[in-house]
Design a protein around this motif. Sequence first.
Motif, PDB file in Angstrom:
ATOM      1  N   THR A   7    -118.707  -6.480  40.465  1.00 36.22           N
ATOM      2  CA  THR A   7    -118.542  -5.032  40.644  1.00 36.22           C
ATOM      3  C   THR A   7    -117.157  -4.668  41.147  1.00 36.22           C
ATOM      4  N   GLU A   8    -116.451  -5.643  41.711  1.00 42.69           N
ATOM      5  CA  GLU A   8    -115.083  -5.398  42.173  1.00 42.69           C
ATOM      6  C   GLU A   8    -114.303  -6.691  42.160  1.00 42.69           C
ATOM      7  N   ALA A   9    -113.053  -6.634  41.702  1.00 40.23           N
ATOM      8  CA  ALA A   9    -112.113  -7.751  41.778  1.00 40.23           C
ATOM      9  C   ALA A   9    -110.806  -7.179  42.288  1.00 40.23           C
ATOM     10  N   GLN A  10    -110.432  -7.534  43.518  1.00 40.91           N
ATOM     11  CA  GLN A  10    -109.311  -6.901  44.195  1.00 40.91           C
ATOM     12  C   GLN A  10    -108.401  -7.948  44.819  1.00 40.91           C
ATOM     13  N   SER A  11    -107.098  -7.845  44.572  1.00 41.00           N
ATOM     14  CA  SER A  11    -106.128  -8.739  45.207  1.00 41.00           C
ATOM     15  C   SER A  11    -105.846  -8.253  46.614  1.00 41.00           C
ATOM     16  N   LEU A  12    -106.074  -9.114  47.604  1.00 44.44           N
ATOM     17  CA  LEU A  12    -105.814  -8.767  49.000  1.00 44.44           C
ATOM     18  C   LEU A  12    -104.383  -9.093  49.410  1.00 44.44           C
ATOM     19  N   ASN A  13    -103.808 -10.095  48.773  1.00 45.41           N
ATOM     20  CA  ASN A  13    -102.402 -10.462  48.957  1.00 45.41           C
ATOM     21  C   ASN A  13    -102.022 -11.351  47.774  1.00 45.41           C
ATOM     22  N   PRO A  14    -100.796 -11.846  47.685  1.00 42.37           N
ATOM     23  CA  PRO A  14    -100.409 -12.636  46.504  1.00 42.37           C
ATOM     24  C   PRO A  14    -101.247 -13.895  46.267  1.00 42.37           C
ATOM     25  N   LEU A  15    -101.944 -14.399  47.276  1.00 37.61           N
ATOM     26  CA  LEU A  15    -102.705 -15.636  47.128  1.00 37.61           C
ATOM     27  C   LEU A  15    -104.214 -15.444  47.111  1.00 37.61           C
TER      28      LEU A  15
END
Length: 325
Positions: A7-15
């Motif tokens: 339901t969600e795919a979110q980058s929290l930081n570059p890694l």
Amino acid sequence: MLTLRVTEAQSLNPLVRQFRLARQDGGALPGFSAGAHIQVQVTLPDGSRDWRHYSLINPVAQSGVTDAPTEYRIAVRREDEGRGGSRFMHEVLQAGQELVVQAPKNDFPLHDGGDCAVLVAGGIGITPMLSMAAQRCAQGAPVRMHYAGRSRSLMAFLPELGELLGERLDVHADDEAGRPLDIGALLDRCAADERLYVCGPKVMLDAVLAAAQSRGWNTHERIHFELFTTPEVEEGDQPIELVLAQSGKTLTVPADQTILDCLIDNGCDPMFDCKRGECGVCATPVIEGDIDHRDYVLTAREKAEGNVMQICISRCKGKRLVLDI
């Protein structure tokens, strides 16, 4: 097995990339407790499928919130040098797609009790620790956390942790301090009745265990841990002639492959779970061979006896190994 929708795919930081997973009908999922993980089926670059395990995240300090959740929340650190599971999670998987998931299992439980739980997290090892901090806060139980990383820009969930723990959170960024976290100083500040929960890279865990043993701690009682790492080739590793006594098969284990993976690739069906030398599921009797023990399960006495090994991570010091399988 569960088939869940992203339901969600979110980058929290570059890694680090975060995912929320739910049933198609939005119904309740199997419950879990702090420290639990799910296994996720990933597709590797060669098209084969494998499993990766990711800790379940809960930042809400409320009793019962994970008993029948409507979503699972995980976070994945990208490992470009790995076999490709994390690259699949970062580059291929998108919101709206489906994942096959195994129901939650907890090999890293948080113990109840009035003594303070000291949580020590390194890098992506913060994921189970966030849930542990929330559970302790929901119980009104004492807790504090030490969270270490290379820089704050690569450390996930800092806002949630700050809101949850306040002054009970100690954040260590290597680039600000000019050095890694001082494990010795951390242990010296611990009271005799405090338990430590450690999750992070192998170098952190090894440092904690070595420092605790040098202080005469009973590490089996006071230190609980989970690793976020995979077996690495070490200096001196060489191919192994692997003899399976019961079947009569002889295999060659390359220097850059584990014994467990070699068995799987050659059609065997060994029991295993963590693949990191923590759980003990893959313990295998040894008939012949000088074992290079690299696990965290066997006692010093068991390792000295030399008749059993964890094939997911340990190797042979010599060139020939005979297993009772």
